[in-house]
Structures are given as C-alpha cells and as structure tokens.
Design a protein around this motif. Structure first.
Motif: not given
Length: 188
Positions: A121-127, A135-140
């Motif tokens: 949780t809190g990881t940011t994925l960028v493509r 940009t995608v933010l990972v939530h629980a």
C-alpha cells in the motif's frame, strides 16, 4: 595569454559539461567544492547544445560514442545523471554489487521478481504510454488512477490503451516465465 590552470576541478572545456573527477581520477568521488547552482546550470545548458555537442560530451564522459539510435532526450538525461552523480556521489558499492548480481541472474534466465510479488500500500506505479506518463497509486483495497478507484490494474491498462492488456504486465509487476530446464518435469 593566460597561464594554464592546474586545478583538476577547473573546467577545461568552457561551455561543455564538465567531467567531474577527483585528484585520483575517480568519477564517483564527491568533489570538495561542488556548487549545486553550477551543476544545475550545466544540466540546463545541455538542452541548448546541438546533438553533435552532446555526442562529444558523451565521448568525454564514457570514453566511447553513444549507442546507435540513442535519442537526443536520452543523451541529455544520461549526461545530466552523470553530472549529478559526480557532484552528489554515485551508487554505493553494495548497490552496484547487487545490480551486477541481478544482471547475472537475468542473463542465466532466472525470474526477475519473486513469485509472491505483492504490491505494498502506498506504492506508486508509473508507465509511459504514447509519450504520456500514467501514475497509479496502490491502496489496500485496489488502485487509484486519475482520482478514481479501480479494483484491478487490468481495468486501468485497458482504459489507458483502449485494448485488453494484462494490467500487471503493462505496469511491469509480473515475473517473467522461466523456460523449463532439461530434465525438469511438471509444475512447481
């Protein structure tokens, strides 16, 4: 005519990116009087340089010409990285060893990621897709993209591309399938 300057930190080629070396010739050593404003100015000056000047700067830094087909943008980014690395210090010896180990494992066909890859949780994925960063933010309980919540990365990948994609593969969070070695049978 001015007398030559014998200070290794002095710029020998005005207008070009300086190769930052310490007195022993080490590139990763931190210069004693690194002025961040000067480094930022040199980085900003890279954009105004011609492609031929960038290639020349690349040769000075890497002692070889840039790879064929390397874009001007990537040359500027790589040279800027070298300038920052020279002023702020490069990666630690432990990190360099770890990267070499991972590169060796990759060449041998080992998977890049752990089979149980779980995004925290809190990881940011960028493509980057068609010149635009996503940009995608990972939530629980899912993922957030452009202010909206989604249950899976696949839905987001489909929204970005307009076609069906594996979301984890699109964002680079899957492991590569390892080819079976001779003598191996069945699945693990």
């Amino acid at each position: 005519m001015k007398p030559p300057i014998h200070d290794p930190s002095a710029r020998q080629h005005p207008g070009g990116p300086s190769v930052l070396l310490d007195q022993g010739g080490q590139r990763n050593a931190r210069p004693r009087s690194a002025d961040m404003a000067e480094i930022e100015g040199q980085i900003g000056g890279l954009i105004a340089r011609s492609t031929d000047e960038l290639r020349l700067a690349w040769r000075k830094v890497h002692r070889i010409g840039p790879p064929p087909g390397l874009s001007r943008d990537l040359m500027i980014r790589a040279l800027a990285d070298k300038l920052q690395e020279g002023s702020q210090g490069g990666p630690s010896l432990g990190l360099r060893r770890r990267l070499q180990t991972l590169a060796g494992e990759l060449e041998k066909g080992a998977p890049c990621f752990n089979r149980d890859t779980v995004l925290k949780t809190g990881t940011t994925l960028v493509r980057q897709w068609r010149g635009r960063p996503h940009t995608v933010l990972v939530h629980a309980d899912g993922f957030e993209y452009e202010g909206r919540r989604y249950r899976s990365l696949t839905v987001i990948a489909e929204r970005i591309t307009g076609t069906h994609w594996s979301g984890p593969r699109f964002f680079g969070v899957t492991q590569r399938v390892r080819a079976a070695l001779p003598g191996e049978t069945g699945r693990r």
